[in-house]
Design an enzyme around this catalytic site. Structure first.
Site, PDB file in Angstrom:
ATOM      1  CG  HIS A 136     -52.023 -58.313 -39.986  1.00 30.65           C
ATOM      2  ND1 HIS A 136     -52.732 -58.112 -38.774  1.00 30.65           N
ATOM      3  CD2 HIS A 136     -50.747 -58.052 -39.992  1.00 30.65           C
ATOM      4  CE1 HIS A 136     -51.563 -57.840 -37.800  1.00 30.65           C
ATOM      5  NE2 HIS A 136     -50.450 -57.565 -38.637  1.00 30.65           N
ATOM      6  CB  SER A 170     -71.338 -81.167 -53.091  1.00 29.86           C
ATOM      7  OG  SER A 170     -72.921 -80.753 -53.223  1.00 29.86           O
ATOM      8  CE  LYS A 197     -68.126 -76.856 -52.830  1.00 33.12           C
ATOM      9  NZ  LYS A 197     -68.997 -75.765 -51.896  1.00 33.12           N
ATOM     10  CD  GLU A 231     -64.439 -78.071 -44.665  1.00 30.56           C
ATOM     11  OE1 GLU A 231     -65.413 -78.773 -44.479  1.00 30.56           O
ATOM     12  OE2 GLU A 231     -64.426 -77.302 -45.595  1.00 30.56           O
TER      13      GLU A 231
END
Ligand code: ARG
Length: 461
Positions: free
Chosen positions: A159, A280, A286, A293
């Site tokens: 979980h 970025s 970043k 992804e």
């Protein structure tokens, strides 16, 4: 220059509408099957000669012509034309231009229906072999990391909450198992792909005395499609492949999701190599995990291919229908996506560097050894349900004093249960917890090392 009529134009009153030509043509994408089309034609022609259906001279001419066409395609000199509709007509037309009459005889005892099914199976068979190789390379990368980090403790989650300590090596070996099943599935799929449709002709077989087994042998097929209608009509082999490909992408996508989480500052469990990260355009701080992804995102394309092929098949009456021309693009896309994703992941995984301090801090912040304390009490004679109760109380106490369970002083633990003695410290440490799970399939460092060795052996077979 006058346009060459369609190869089938004999009984048509007017030429095909230009828009219809574009709409029905497949050469734009099925030229990818050119090499397989040539191989299939060669085997077919040789069989026709062996069976006395075609003369030796014709076959020699066909061989010469097809070899030349192969070279033209390799050098990018072959002129693909929309007028000739698809890869089969393009090659046949060129062959006839090169060798004359013999080229026109090649299509004896054959139809584009059994031809395209043969091409597609030959093509997919080779791609399956390539994909199985790429999976093996990714497995090797995972095994390398698992061996290096067999004893590195991290939190295992259920979980998405800290559950019990595991080793990083053990966690990675879970993906090894998934990918090994994927490889196995592909091997089984390959054997059903690897059956010969040629000989089915359009749908009913042919009136010529052909030798299908000979063609199968020459092309390396392990069997024949036994029913001519089924041979030209079904694409279940492509659907099955896409289902296997979809599962590969599910597995990669889960690993991708974990890498994204782990590499982020909240977890900080791993560092991904800079060469796999992107910046970025606006936020200078970043480093974005675009590769995992994208793999996660691309899984959707492969599921899409699977669903497209299922939908393509379900309403078709036997035997061949032009619907089947729509099988290629989804299949090609699934193959390309899976191959690219596997290849990029092998490099990425090999370059992952864990951050042991963050992993350790996370294990110690989640009462990860609570189950170990319960097991300890069971060994001291307490029934497991009671032990569960007692440990839950200990966790509550640890929580109120702002500590991890493993950091509670012995006196506090003894107040909760007098059965607890000084030897409890060994089971409360994350290292003690993982070391205790020393059965096959368990997370103990020694077991991880053995599992790596077994997996390496399986892979080398
Ligand atoms: N381009 C076609 C395909 O991909 C080849 C078979 C055409 N057969 C036919 N009867 N129109 O399926």
């Amino acid at each position: 220059m006058a346009k060459k009529p369609q190869l089938w134009s004999g009984r048509f009153k007017e030429p095909v509408d230009e828009q219809v030509k574009r709409f029905t043509a497949s050469v734009g994408f099925d030229k990818r099957l050119a090499k397989q089309d040539i191989r299939g034609s060669l085997a077919h022609a040789r069989m026709l000669a062996a069976c006395g259906i075609l003369s030796r001279r014709d076959v020699t001419a066909i061989e010469r012509g097809l070899a030349r066409i192969g070279r033209e395609i390799d050098r990018g000199r072959f002129k693909w034309s929309l007028e000739a509709e698809d890869v089969h007509f393009n090659i046949e037309r060129r062959l006839t231009a090169l060798v004359g009459e013999a080229g026109k005889r090649l299509h004896t005892a054959r139809s584009r229906n059994d031809q395209v099914a043969t091409d597609l199976r030959l093509w997919l068979r080779d791609e399956i072999d390539a994909i199985r190789g790429l999976i093996a390379a990714l497995i090797e990368a995972l095994l390398g990391q698992a061996a290096r980090h067999a004893a590195l403790v991290m939190p295992g989650f259920t979980h998405l909450q800290v559950a019990q300590p595991v080793t990083f090596g053990h966690h990675l070996l879970a993906y090894v198992e998934m990918l090994e099943r994927d490889r196995e599935r592909l091997a089984q799929c390959r054997s059903r792909v690897n059956r010969l449709p040629l000989g089915a002709a359009a749908l009913a077989g042919t009136s010529f005395p052909i030798d299908r087994a000979r063609v199968a042998r020459e092309l390396g097929f392990e069997g024949l499609c036994e029913n001519s209608l089924d041979a030209v009509a079904d694409r279940d082999f492509a659907i099955e492949f896409c289902a296997d490909a979809a599962l590969i992408m599910v597995h990669l996508s889960r690993l991708a999701e974990e890498l994204v989480l782990w590499a982020g500052p909240r977890f900080d469990f791993v560092r991904l190599p800079d060469r796999y990260l992107t910046g970025s355009s606006i936020m200078p701080q970043k480093k974005n995990p675009d590769v995992p992804e994208l793999v996660r995102g691309k899984s959707g394309r492969v599921f899409g291919s699977l669903v497209a092929l299922l939908a393509l098949m379900k309403g078709q009456p036997l035997a061949y229908n032009k619907d089947n021309q729509e099988d290629k693009e989804p299949l090609f896309d699934a193959v390309d996506t899976v191959k690219d994703s596997l290849a990029v992941f092998a490099g990425l995984v090999a370059g992952v560097e864990p951050v042991p301090a963050s992993m350790h801090a996370a294990v110690l912040a989640g009462h990860a050894t609570a189950t170990d304390l319960a097991d300890y009490l069971v060994r001291k004679g307490m029934p497991f349900r009671d032990a569960h109760e007692v440990v839950a109380r200990a966790v509550r106490e640890a929580e109120t004093s702002g500590r991890d369970l493993a950091a509670l002083p012995l006196e506090s633990l003894r107040r909760i249960s007098p059965r607890i003695a000084a030897d409890v410290k060994r089971v409360l440490t994350p290292e003690g917890s993982v070391a205790a799970r020393r059965h096959r399939g368990g997370t103990a460092p020694a077991e991880v090392r053995k599992a790596v060795a077994r997996a390496r052996k399986r892979l080398s077979k």
